[in-house]
Design a protein around this motif. Structure first.
Motif, PDB file in Angstrom:
ATOM      1  N   ASN A 169       0.837  -1.198   0.000  1.00 29.80           N
ATOM      2  CA  ASN A 169       0.000   0.000   0.000  1.00 29.80           C
ATOM      3  C   ASN A 169       0.874   1.251   0.000  1.00 29.80           C
ATOM      4  OD1 ASN A 169      -1.862   1.983   0.207  1.00 29.80           O
ATOM      5  ND2 ASN A 169      -2.731   1.322   2.179  1.00 29.80           N
ATOM      6  N   PRO A 170       1.078   1.844  -1.182  1.00 27.23           N
ATOM      7  CA  PRO A 170       1.931   3.034  -1.259  1.00 27.23           C
ATOM      8  C   PRO A 170       1.294   4.260  -0.607  1.00 27.23           C
ATOM      9  CG  PRO A 170       1.561   2.037  -3.432  1.00 27.23           C
ATOM     10  CD  PRO A 170       0.571   1.440  -2.487  1.00 27.23           C
ATOM     11  N   GLN A 194       0.513  -7.215  -5.496  1.00 27.28           N
ATOM     12  CA  GLN A 194      -0.685  -6.522  -5.989  1.00 27.28           C
ATOM     13  C   GLN A 194      -0.892  -5.334  -5.053  1.00 27.28           C
ATOM     14  OE1 GLN A 194      -3.230 -10.008  -5.859  1.00 27.28           O
ATOM     15  NE2 GLN A 194      -3.269 -10.095  -8.088  1.00 27.28           N
ATOM     16  N   THR A 195      -0.995  -4.142  -5.621  1.00 24.55           N
ATOM     17  CA  THR A 195      -1.052  -2.962  -4.759  1.00 24.55           C
ATOM     18  C   THR A 195      -2.474  -2.645  -4.337  1.00 24.55           C
ATOM     19  OG1 THR A 195      -1.414  -1.188  -6.366  1.00 24.55           O
ATOM     20  CG2 THR A 195       0.858  -1.991  -6.118  1.00 24.55           C
ATOM     21  N   GLY A 225      -2.956  -1.942  -8.566  1.00 31.20           N
ATOM     22  CA  GLY A 225      -4.348  -2.178  -8.192  1.00 31.20           C
ATOM     23  C   GLY A 225      -5.285  -1.108  -8.755  1.00 31.20           C
ATOM     24  N   VAL A 226      -6.328  -1.571  -9.449  1.00 28.51           N
ATOM     25  CA  VAL A 226      -7.291  -0.639 -10.035  1.00 28.51           C
ATOM     26  C   VAL A 226      -8.703  -1.063  -9.635  1.00 28.51           C
ATOM     27  CG1 VAL A 226      -8.283   0.209 -12.204  1.00 28.51           C
ATOM     28  CG2 VAL A 226      -5.803  -0.102 -12.020  1.00 28.51           C
TER      29      VAL A 226
ATOM     30  N   GLY B 162      -1.008  -2.148   5.977  1.00 27.15           N
ATOM     31  CA  GLY B 162      -1.503  -1.158   5.011  1.00 27.15           C
ATOM     32  C   GLY B 162      -2.675  -0.341   5.531  1.00 27.15           C
ATOM     33  N   GLY B 163      -3.006  -0.531   6.815  1.00 26.43           N
ATOM     34  CA  GLY B 163      -4.197   0.136   7.343  1.00 26.43           C
ATOM     35  C   GLY B 163      -3.922   1.407   8.128  1.00 26.43           C
TER      36      GLY B 163
END
Lengths: 314, 225
Positions: A169-170, A194-195, A225-226, B162-163
């Motif tokens: 997660n950028p 997979q982002t 990721g889209v 990621g949260g």
């Protein structure tokens, strides 16, 4: 990438990526019940349109048909699943048992995730397991595959050959740390990433640039990721309510500017524009399309994004 | 220190409903400091119980005493002459003290009047925050003095996940993300390399009842052996 001419898992996704094609993966959320037909109906829309289908694992901490069971339904239908596993619901024994089980039935891709906290879901008082975390899960699957050993050290008869995926997660702080976290996942043994859904393209470009400079995008495949926006309400919800999600105001404004009845079409158009950019972006090897409860739209999006036909690699 | 909170009054009433003569036993250490089970709290609880039982037409005779520590055998011995006079003992100590009292007087029902909630710091009078889960393998040396086992809602050893949300945890905007704080503190100290290596799967030490014997000491039954 690997100096080995052979494949790590031989999954379709691995073959497509290794051959240098721009990968295109989809996603399917299992049902809140026992309806196999529901899984199969969603799967039909994705057949031949994506290289692999992520099967989510009690996503957002809401109970659903188990990801391994829905993955097996896809295998039977001739689709390739990307079996998601979260650390929230299983300890290391259950995880390894499930990995052996799904491999036996033909699953070759896995996505290793921490998992949303139970507080978000339909059993908010559940005890989270988190016996190991996503980093340790990646390392465990790699050890099972490459060393043929369980986490406890004992030998595995016929080790599972899994193509190992993880998330990145950028858009979650601290931003500086995100490429280092990606680097750790590569060290742990990840093959593909997979982002998180990307809306803030500036931030993503910056992330990829740093990852390129650090040499990370040569060590694993990155699938951007889209998620196409269906409505202004969805965009606002994702902006305000989903942790770790970065939806710029411009995204919302553009959807608001769409003609009445054409907001969803605008959302798809925006997604396709992103995909066009990702195809040209150094360090991006494909797109992961998360069309949430919108599986029937995937063929149309794939067509519009010019990612069809999907490559066949032997 | 160990912190605890008094149980809901109705729950205590239910626990005591079949007993007519009860000794309420406070503890003068941690639970006294955190205002849950010291001498003052024993007196308050007893007067509330006395009044409520009178109103319910089920009067109760209550005794009170507060020991220095309920987790130490020598202090528990002080009750030996009193215990026989009561139907039950109501302990206001932490979970450790309650069990030790029950172990010392196994013939008597021992009931808890508090819920123990952990090892916490005193942020302000009456305000405590948990800081330690006593995992028995402290990582504070490389995490900038911030415990991810306690402070990360997922107990991650390789965070942040990621949260993170503007420095907060995904579970609550009011809850700081432990790994965000760890990153910030280590970055300021120039020690960010501390968390660049993978922390391997943990061998949990808190899955069985633990004992601890300091170097040079033995269990009493081994003394002189």
């Amino acid at each position: 990438m690997s100096t080995d001419n052979g494949y790590k898992s031989g999954s379709n996704l691995e073959k497509v990526l290794k051959a240098g094609h721009f990968a295109f993966t989809g996603e399917l959320g299992p049902p809140r019940g026992t309806g196999a037909e529901e899984v199969l109906e969603k799967a039909q829309h994705l057949k031949g349109v994506v290289d692999a289908v992520n099967i989510t694992d009690n996503q957002t901490a809401v109970v659903r048909m188990s990801s391994w069971a829905a993955s097996l339904l896809l295998v039977q239908e001739g689709l390739e699943p990307n079996f998601q596993m979260v650390c929230r619901d299983r300890n290391r024994l259950a995880m390894q048992g499930d990995i052996l089980g799904v491999y036996t039935h033909g699953v070759r891709n896995m996505l290793c995730l921490s998992g949303d906290h139970a507080k978000f879901g339909d059993h908010p008082d559940a005890k989270g397991v988190f016996d190991i975390d996503s980093m340790q899960l990646i390392a465990m699957v790699k050890q099972m595959r490459d060393e043929g050993k369980f986490l406890g050290g004992a030998d595995i008869e016929h080790p599972p050959k899994i193509f190992i995926g993880a998330a990145a997660n950028p858009f979650a702080e601290p931003y500086d740390w995100r490429p280092h976290r990606l680097s750790k996942k590569i060290d742990a043994g990840v093959d593909f990433i997979q982002t998180q859904c990307i809306y803030n393209m500036d931030r993503f470009r910056e992330f990829i640039k740093v990852a390129n400079d650090m040499g990370l995008t040569e060590k694993c495949y990155i699938l951007a990721g889209v998620t196409p926006m269906k409505s202004v309400g969805m965009a606002k919800y994702m902006k305000n309510k989903v942790p770790g999600m970065d939806v710029p105001d411009d995204t919302i404004k553009r959807l608001q500017g769409a003609e009445k009845g054409k907001v969803a079409a605008e959302g798809i158009k925006m997604a396709c524009e992103q995909i066009e950019e990702f195809k040209e972006m150094d360090g991006v090897h494909g797109v992961h399309l998360m069309a949430i409860e919108w599986e029937h739209k995937v063929p149309e999006i794939a067509e519009q994004a010019k990612v069809l036909p999907r490559p066949q690699v032997d | 220190m160990i912190v605890a909170k008094r149980k809901p009054f109705d729950e205590i009433m239910e626990l005591l409903q079949d007993y007519k003569k009860v000794l309420t036993v406070g503890c003068g250490t941690c639970v006294a400091v955190c205002l849950a089970g010291g001498e003052k709290e024993v007196a308050v609880l007893n007067s509330e119980l006395d009044m409520a039982r009178k109103l319910a037409d089920n009067p109760i005779e209550l005794g009170s005493t507060t020991l220095e520590r309920q987790c130490d055998r020598e202090y528990l011995d002080e009750l030996a002459s009193k215990v026989d006079e009561y139907d039950a003992l109501l302990s206001m100590a932490c979970g450790v003290g309650i069990q030790f009292l029950a172990e010392r007087y196994p013939e008597k029902p021992v009931l808890p009047a508090v819920d123990t909630s952990g090892l916490a710091v005193n942020q302000s009078v009456g305000f405590y925050e948990e800081r330690c889960r006593s995992c028995q393998q402290c990582v504070l040396g490389w995490t900038g003095g911030i415990c991810p086992v306690t402070m990360c809602a997922k107990g991650l050893y390789n965070g942040p996940c990621g949260g993170t949300n503007l420095g907060s945890c995904e579970i609550d905007p009011e809850q700081p993300c432990a790994w965000y704080m760890i990153h910030e503190r280590l970055a300021k100290q120039g020690r960010i390399d501390n968390i660049k290596n993978i922390c391997s799967a943990v061998g949990w030490k808190d899955t069985v009842p633990r004992t601890l014997i300091q170097p040079g000491y033995k269990k009493p039954e081994e003394e002189g052996a």
